[in-house]
Design a protein around this motif. Sequence first.
Motif, PDB file in Angstrom:
ATOM      1  N   ALA A 106       0.805  -1.158   0.273  1.00  0.00           N
ATOM      2  CA  ALA A 106      -0.046   0.382   0.014  1.00  0.00           C
ATOM      3  C   ALA A 106       0.725   1.304   0.156  1.00  0.00           C
ATOM      4  CB  ALA A 106      -1.031  -0.195   1.238  1.00  0.00           C
ATOM      5  N   SER A 107       0.588   2.038  -0.913  1.00  0.00           N
ATOM      6  CA  SER A 107       1.247   3.014  -0.814  1.00  0.00           C
ATOM      7  C   SER A 107       0.428   4.321  -1.078  1.00  0.00           C
ATOM      8  CB  SER A 107       2.342   3.003  -1.975  1.00  0.00           C
ATOM      9  OG  SER A 107       3.210   4.536  -1.808  1.00  0.00           O
ATOM     10  N   ILE A 108       0.035   5.124   0.250  1.00  0.00           N
ATOM     11  CA  ILE A 108      -0.991   6.621  -0.229  1.00  0.00           C
ATOM     12  C   ILE A 108      -0.113   7.826   0.033  1.00  0.00           C
ATOM     13  CG2 ILE A 108      -2.990   7.767   1.086  1.00  0.00           C
ATOM     14  CD1 ILE A 108      -3.059   4.844   2.377  1.00  0.00           C
ATOM     15  N   GLY A 109      -0.306   8.970  -1.007  1.00  0.00           N
ATOM     16  CA  GLY A 109       0.021  10.055  -0.631  1.00  0.00           C
ATOM     17  C   GLY A 109      -0.887  10.696  -0.568  1.00  0.00           C
ATOM     18  N   VAL A 110      -1.462  12.423   0.516  1.00  0.00           N
ATOM     19  CA  VAL A 110      -1.640  13.282   0.347  1.00  0.00           C
ATOM     20  C   VAL A 110      -0.757  14.181   0.607  1.00  0.00           C
ATOM     21  CG1 VAL A 110      -3.806  13.059   2.423  1.00  0.00           C
ATOM     22  CG2 VAL A 110      -1.893  11.698   2.113  1.00  0.00           C
TER      23      VAL A 110
ATOM     24  N   ARG B 172       1.680   6.623   6.340  1.00  0.00           N
ATOM     25  CA  ARG B 172       2.862   5.407   6.663  1.00  0.00           C
ATOM     26  C   ARG B 172       1.685   5.147   7.471  1.00  0.00           C
ATOM     27  NH1 ARG B 172       7.833   5.076   4.340  1.00  0.00           N
ATOM     28  NH2 ARG B 172       8.538   7.188   3.487  1.00  0.00           N
ATOM     29  N   LYS B 173       1.008   5.933   8.269  1.00  0.00           N
ATOM     30  CA  LYS B 173       0.304   4.586   9.687  1.00  0.00           C
ATOM     31  C   LYS B 173      -0.847   4.290   8.796  1.00  0.00           C
ATOM     32  CE  LYS B 173       1.202   7.522  13.450  1.00  0.00           C
ATOM     33  NZ  LYS B 173       0.654   8.711  13.968  1.00  0.00           N
ATOM     34  N   THR B 174      -1.596   4.865   7.889  1.00  0.00           N
ATOM     35  CA  THR B 174      -2.510   4.747   7.422  1.00  0.00           C
ATOM     36  C   THR B 174      -2.369   2.759   6.614  1.00  0.00           C
ATOM     37  OG1 THR B 174      -3.679   6.388   7.181  1.00  0.00           O
ATOM     38  CG2 THR B 174      -4.885   4.748   5.802  1.00  0.00           C
ATOM     39  N   GLU B 175      -0.594   3.093   5.220  1.00  0.00           N
ATOM     40  CA  GLU B 175      -0.895   2.148   5.154  1.00  0.00           C
ATOM     41  C   GLU B 175      -0.659   0.760   5.770  1.00  0.00           C
ATOM     42  OE1 GLU B 175       2.071   5.186   1.845  1.00  0.00           O
ATOM     43  OE2 GLU B 175       3.098   3.608   3.601  1.00  0.00           O
ATOM     44  N   ALA B 176      -0.081   1.033   7.449  1.00  0.00           N
ATOM     45  CA  ALA B 176       0.346   0.049   7.692  1.00  0.00           C
ATOM     46  C   ALA B 176      -0.772  -0.485   8.434  1.00  0.00           C
ATOM     47  CB  ALA B 176       0.961   0.137   9.441  1.00  0.00           C
ATOM     48  N   ALA B 177      -2.173   0.155   8.645  1.00  0.00           N
ATOM     49  CA  ALA B 177      -3.732  -0.531   9.019  1.00  0.00           C
ATOM     50  C   ALA B 177      -4.031  -0.879   7.637  1.00  0.00           C
ATOM     51  CB  ALA B 177      -4.694   0.692   8.496  1.00  0.00           C
ATOM     52  N   LEU B 178      -3.435  -1.378   6.557  1.00  0.00           N
ATOM     53  CA  LEU B 178      -4.330  -1.912   5.545  1.00  0.00           C
ATOM     54  C   LEU B 178      -3.102  -2.950   4.854  1.00  0.00           C
ATOM     55  CD1 LEU B 178      -4.720   0.883   2.899  1.00  0.00           C
ATOM     56  CD2 LEU B 178      -6.694  -0.945   4.252  1.00  0.00           C
ATOM     57  N   ILE B 179      -1.377  -3.025   4.894  1.00  0.00           N
ATOM     58  CA  ILE B 179      -0.838  -3.709   4.752  1.00  0.00           C
ATOM     59  C   ILE B 179      -1.198  -5.457   5.254  1.00  0.00           C
ATOM     60  CG2 ILE B 179       1.203  -4.754   4.430  1.00  0.00           C
ATOM     61  CD1 ILE B 179       1.795  -1.796   3.595  1.00  0.00           C
ATOM     62  N   GLY B 180      -1.143  -6.858   4.632  1.00  0.00           N
ATOM     63  CA  GLY B 180      -1.614  -7.734   5.601  1.00  0.00           C
ATOM     64  C   GLY B 180      -2.872  -7.860   5.902  1.00  0.00           C
ATOM     65  N   LYS B 181      -3.540  -7.307   5.164  1.00  0.00           N
ATOM     66  CA  LYS B 181      -5.728  -7.354   6.068  1.00  0.00           C
ATOM     67  C   LYS B 181      -6.056  -7.899   4.781  1.00  0.00           C
ATOM     68  CE  LYS B 181      -3.747  -5.529  10.469  1.00  0.00           C
ATOM     69  NZ  LYS B 181      -4.510  -4.664  10.466  1.00  0.00           N
ATOM     70  N   PRO B 182      -7.257  -8.268   4.624  1.00  0.00           N
ATOM     71  CA  PRO B 182      -7.808  -8.619   4.274  1.00  0.00           C
ATOM     72  C   PRO B 182      -8.388  -7.578   3.533  1.00  0.00           C
ATOM     73  CG  PRO B 182      -9.021  -9.259   5.972  1.00  0.00           C
ATOM     74  CD  PRO B 182      -7.832  -9.577   6.061  1.00  0.00           C
ATOM     75  N   TRP B 183      -9.021  -7.479   2.101  1.00  0.00           N
ATOM     76  CA  TRP B 183      -9.638  -6.587   1.891  1.00  0.00           C
ATOM     77  C   TRP B 183     -10.597  -6.439   1.750  1.00  0.00           C
ATOM     78  CZ3 TRP B 183      -8.670  -1.642   0.709  1.00  0.00           C
ATOM     79  CH2 TRP B 183      -9.482  -0.746  -0.439  1.00  0.00           C
ATOM     80  N   THR B 184     -11.814  -5.628   2.854  1.00  0.00           N
ATOM     81  CA  THR B 184     -13.450  -6.167   3.004  1.00  0.00           C
ATOM     82  C   THR B 184     -13.282  -3.978   3.938  1.00  0.00           C
ATOM     83  OG1 THR B 184     -12.157  -6.769   5.059  1.00  0.00           O
ATOM     84  CG2 THR B 184     -12.625  -8.123   3.828  1.00  0.00           C
ATOM     85  N   GLN B 185     -14.852  -4.465   4.038  1.00  0.00           N
ATOM     86  CA  GLN B 185     -15.153  -3.575   4.560  1.00  0.00           C
ATOM     87  C   GLN B 185     -15.130  -3.081   6.055  1.00  0.00           C
ATOM     88  OE1 GLN B 185     -17.570  -0.734   2.855  1.00  0.00           O
ATOM     89  NE2 GLN B 185     -16.375   0.177   4.864  1.00  0.00           N
ATOM     90  N   THR B 186     -14.676  -4.116   6.652  1.00  0.00           N
ATOM     91  CA  THR B 186     -13.981  -4.208   8.301  1.00  0.00           C
ATOM     92  C   THR B 186     -12.736  -3.175   8.400  1.00  0.00           C
ATOM     93  OG1 THR B 186     -15.824  -5.850   8.940  1.00  0.00           O
ATOM     94  CG2 THR B 186     -13.266  -5.551  10.058  1.00  0.00           C
TER      95      THR B 186
END
Length: 493
Positions: A402-406, A417-431
């Motif tokens: 995940a890479s997110i620019g703001v 980077r914190k938001t990227e970490a919250a996504l990486i390795g997780k299932p791509w779901t609404q949760t």
Amino acid sequence: MNTKPLRFFRRGEIVTLPDVDPSRTLLEVLREDLHCTGTKEGCGEGDCGACTVVVAEAHGDLLKYSAINSCIRLAHSIDGMALWTVEDLTEADGSLHPAQQAMVDCHGSQCGFCTPGFVMSLFGLYQTAQGAAISRAQAQAALSGNLCRCTGYRPIVDAAQAMQALPPAQVNEAEMLLNLERIAHIPRGLEANSSYMSPRTLADLLALRARHPAAQLVAGCTDVGLWVTKMHQQFAKVLDVTQVAELRRVEDYPHHIAIGAAVTLTDAFAALVADRPHLAEFAHRFAGLPVRNSGTLGGNVANGSPIGDSMPLLIALGANVVLMRQSGEHIAHRELALEDLYTGYRTNVMAKDEVLAWIKVPKATSTERSRVYKISKRFEDDISAVCLGLNLHVEQGTVRKASIGVGGVAATPVRARKTEAALIGKPWTQTTVDQAMRTLRAEFAPISDMRASGAYRNTVLCNLLQRFWLESQGGTLTDLRQLAPTGAGEVTV
């Protein structure tokens, strides 16, 4: 002050203007020196289009036409080009150019102040279309840098489509190319002794930068021009990178594209869109066409504005920048991630003798899901309140990268980077998205200003992440333009 003569081709002859100050804009020279008062000053910041003129330069055996804002373009930057103002379109016998006649026929002018700028944008479109039919979408794109208070735009768009049906007006391109070649071979004098330096090679650019580290770098002038018109800054020396041949190229490699710092935003986005077609709308929204025709991607990145729209996208795509400098008899370079370029508000890690030379953008892959969203008060030709770029690699239902620019939330364009970490390795779901939205809301503390409040920016960021999720699941009703009106007060969803 030692200034080179400014030379360009206009009205069938080479115009030579001596002693043009390096800080003077093209609009000032046109109105005050050449008395071309048809070109108007409206906003003085490249926003309204009243000052639009058209320039052309050789592109192989053809001419490449560009509508530009003369109010923020430094006059010396058009040295060696061909130039048209609204005074140049009418024939010797008084007959109007099709762009002008169509505006008359379609009642496209009311108060008339903005009309010269619209006519010049239409002329640029006319020359670029080369006789082909013009769609309404093409007309709207060509007029994206022009504002009008009176007409409601419909008759002007009608004029854009109607002008091709009128008797054609031809530019003698062969003659013009010969004259541009003549200008190119006129001795230019020593760049190092001039107050406006416009080198043609990378080696010369780096040598001049080493010799004049305090010179003001320009690469299109769409921001520096505002320092002149709004902040009344004057520059003892200007170093213009836009004529450096090596930096005017887009180079294609197996895994990335390299965009030279002197490539216009128009051409840079064309290269990005060729690899990622979904970026076409963002490219159109980035700025009005005259701004994109003058501004460069390298200039936007080096400027480092926290609300510069290219950086969130480039950060999300994993772009690197290449910095170069002269080191003795050799050229030294270093490469770093774009987000590592910035140290604070409009400050960066570049040494005084360094130049940002290239932006390297990885190509799209089969596992990539990328989007970029711009939120602004106007749809076109406006500065962002918030810009969010997202690039996720999803494999077998799991976010692997995940890479997110703001933009618009800190003193610099930033990576979430914190938001990227919250996504990486997780299932791509609404949760997972819900948790990432909570992280994104807490990651930044944006300020409130004339464009948006800090609370609004935080809320919009989270909503855009939710929009990204919905679109990844096939959702299409994610913006108002997808809602079709069916009757008074009703929409179809």
